[in-house]
Write a protein that holds these residues in place. Structure first.
Motif, PDB file in Angstrom:
ATOM      1  N   ALA A 185     -24.646 -44.114  42.192  1.00 10.59           N
ATOM      2  CA  ALA A 185     -25.479 -43.230  43.014  1.00 10.59           C
ATOM      3  C   ALA A 185     -25.870 -41.989  42.210  1.00 10.59           C
ATOM      4  N   GLY A 186     -24.900 -41.413  41.508  1.00  7.27           N
ATOM      5  CA  GLY A 186     -25.188 -40.238  40.695  1.00  7.27           C
ATOM      6  C   GLY A 186     -26.183 -40.538  39.585  1.00  7.27           C
ATOM      7  N   PHE A 187     -26.025 -41.704  38.950  1.00  5.52           N
ATOM      8  CA  PHE A 187     -26.946 -42.100  37.886  1.00  5.52           C
ATOM      9  C   PHE A 187     -28.362 -42.242  38.456  1.00  5.52           C
ATOM     10  N   GLU A 188     -28.459 -42.905  39.607  1.00  5.75           N
ATOM     11  CA  GLU A 188     -29.774 -43.120  40.218  1.00  5.75           C
ATOM     12  C   GLU A 188     -30.454 -41.807  40.563  1.00  5.75           C
ATOM     13  N   TRP A 189     -29.680 -40.857  41.082  1.00  7.24           N
ATOM     14  CA  TRP A 189     -30.258 -39.571  41.478  1.00  7.24           C
ATOM     15  C   TRP A 189     -30.560 -38.677  40.284  1.00  7.24           C
ATOM     16  N   GLY A 190     -29.862 -38.896  39.180  1.00  8.77           N
ATOM     17  CA  GLY A 190     -30.035 -38.003  38.044  1.00  8.77           C
ATOM     18  C   GLY A 190     -30.941 -38.508  36.941  1.00  8.77           C
ATOM     19  N   VAL A 191     -31.145 -39.825  36.853  1.00  6.44           N
ATOM     20  CA  VAL A 191     -31.797 -40.392  35.675  1.00  6.44           C
ATOM     21  C   VAL A 191     -33.221 -39.879  35.478  1.00  6.44           C
ATOM     22  N   ASP A 192     -33.946 -39.644  36.560  1.00  2.86           N
ATOM     23  CA  ASP A 192     -35.335 -39.195  36.411  1.00  2.86           C
ATOM     24  C   ASP A 192     -35.430 -37.722  36.009  1.00  2.86           C
ATOM     25  N   ASN A 193     -34.313 -37.015  36.056  1.00  2.00           N
ATOM     26  CA  ASN A 193     -34.308 -35.594  35.674  1.00  2.00           C
ATOM     27  C   ASN A 193     -33.859 -35.373  34.235  1.00  2.00           C
ATOM     28  N   LEU A 194     -33.539 -36.446  33.531  1.00  2.00           N
ATOM     29  CA  LEU A 194     -33.046 -36.300  32.163  1.00  2.00           C
ATOM     30  C   LEU A 194     -34.146 -35.817  31.224  1.00  2.00           C
ATOM     31  N   THR A 195     -33.770 -34.886  30.355  1.00  2.00           N
ATOM     32  CA  THR A 195     -34.683 -34.374  29.340  1.00  2.00           C
ATOM     33  C   THR A 195     -34.256 -34.907  27.971  1.00  2.00           C
ATOM     34  N   GLU A 196     -35.017 -34.579  26.953  1.00  2.00           N
ATOM     35  CA  GLU A 196     -34.633 -34.965  25.596  1.00  2.00           C
ATOM     36  C   GLU A 196     -33.300 -34.334  25.203  1.00  2.00           C
ATOM     37  N   THR A 197     -33.052 -33.130  25.695  1.00  3.80           N
ATOM     38  CA  THR A 197     -31.767 -32.479  25.428  1.00  3.80           C
ATOM     39  C   THR A 197     -30.621 -33.281  26.029  1.00  3.80           C
ATOM     40  N   HIS A 198     -30.803 -33.734  27.264  1.00  2.00           N
ATOM     41  CA  HIS A 198     -29.784 -34.573  27.895  1.00  2.00           C
ATOM     42  C   HIS A 198     -29.521 -35.835  27.074  1.00  2.00           C
ATOM     43  N   ILE A 199     -30.588 -36.478  26.648  1.00  2.00           N
ATOM     44  CA  ILE A 199     -30.433 -37.734  25.898  1.00  2.00           C
ATOM     45  C   ILE A 199     -29.720 -37.483  24.577  1.00  2.00           C
ATOM     46  N   GLY A 200     -30.006 -36.336  23.945  1.00  2.28           N
ATOM     47  CA  GLY A 200     -29.291 -35.985  22.724  1.00  2.28           C
ATOM     48  C   GLY A 200     -27.803 -35.795  22.980  1.00  2.28           C
ATOM     49  N   LEU A 201     -27.462 -35.171  24.105  1.00  2.00           N
ATOM     50  CA  LEU A 201     -26.056 -35.002  24.466  1.00  2.00           C
ATOM     51  C   LEU A 201     -25.387 -36.346  24.749  1.00  2.00           C
ATOM     52  N   LEU A 202     -26.118 -37.244  25.385  1.00  2.00           N
ATOM     53  CA  LEU A 202     -25.580 -38.579  25.651  1.00  2.00           C
ATOM     54  C   LEU A 202     -25.273 -39.305  24.343  1.00  2.00           C
ATOM     55  N   ARG A 203     -26.169 -39.192  23.387  1.00  2.00           N
ATOM     56  CA  ARG A 203     -25.958 -39.819  22.085  1.00  2.00           C
ATOM     57  C   ARG A 203     -24.721 -39.220  21.399  1.00  2.00           C
ATOM     58  N   GLN A 204     -24.552 -37.902  21.524  1.00  2.00           N
ATOM     59  CA  GLN A 204     -23.389 -37.242  20.926  1.00  2.00           C
ATOM     60  C   GLN A 204     -22.096 -37.719  21.582  1.00  2.00           C
TER      61      GLN A 204
END
Length: 217
Positions: free
Chosen positions: A92-111
């Motif tokens: 549920a959290g992923f579904e509600w948050g995924v469309d708000n992800l920015t490039e900064t978020h994706i960089g943090l995910l990769r880290q």
């Protein structure tokens, strides 16, 4: 999950005991004695009792009607039930948050994914679990729903405990491969594909736990 220094003595005791339970240093069924823990950890009885109350809320310590306390035992039934609950909350959290992800978020995910893999390769289950949990937390918090993250935090330690039981198995691959696929999909702009792949992690992980753990139980 966080690497920050706990702000209070009680928080430090909670973290220490949680880590010992998750890694199996305090095995399932262990009798919890306030005075012994206080002496070993060099604190008074009060933070010990407060920590036990918190860990009871997290489901890591059972408090019997006669007030005796034991480290909660792990069975296949409660492991699968926990995975089901974690799946509902985290997806549920992923579904509600995924469309708000920015490039900064994706960089943090990769880290976090790199930290996850490196810690697992080094045999540091606690650090691997923390980095893996942070991967999901980044996305859940992007939803803006902190109440949901608070609910996830209550069950994440028990989920890490199951993973710690399988440190040498292939169960971790469900998360490693799933995270890598999610990152690729996010970088391609396929947010719905990333959500579907996240849900699949829980399907795969549940099936593996049911098939490989607690055999003969």
């Amino acid at each position: 999950m966080s690497y920050a220094v706990p702000p209070t003595r009680t928080a430090a005791v909670v973290r220490q005991l949680r880590n010992e339970i998750v890694t199996g240093e305090l095995p399932p069924g262990t009798l919890i004695k306030d005075a012994e823990l206080a002496a070993r950890l060099g604190v008074s009885i009060t933070p010990i009792r407060e920590a036990i109350a918190q860990l009871s809320v997290e489901g890591l310590i059972d408090i019997a009607p006669n007030r005796t306390r034991h480290v909660t035992k792990v069975t296949q039934k409660n492991a699968l039930e926990l995975i089901d609950v974690m799946s509902v909350l985290a997806c549920a959290g992923f579904e509600w948050g995924v469309d708000n992800l920015t490039e900064t978020h994706i960089g943090l995910l990769r880290q976090r994914q790199k930290e996850f893999i490196d810690a697992l390769a080094a045999g540091n289950v606690l650090a691997a679990g923390a980095a893996g949990a942070d991967f999901s937390t980044i996305i859940i918090l992007a939803s803006g729903n902190r109440e949901l993250q608070s609910m996830v935090d209550l069950v994440v330690a028990r989920t890490m405990r199951i993973l710690a039981m399988t440190a040498e198995s292939d169960l971790w691959n469900s998360w490693i491969q799933g995270h890598e696929a999610i990152l690729r999909l996010l970088e391609e702009g396929d947010r719905q594909g990333a959500l579907a792949r996240y849900r699949q992690i829980y399907v795969d992980y549940r099936a593996q736990v049911e098939r490989e753990l607690f055999v003969g139980q």
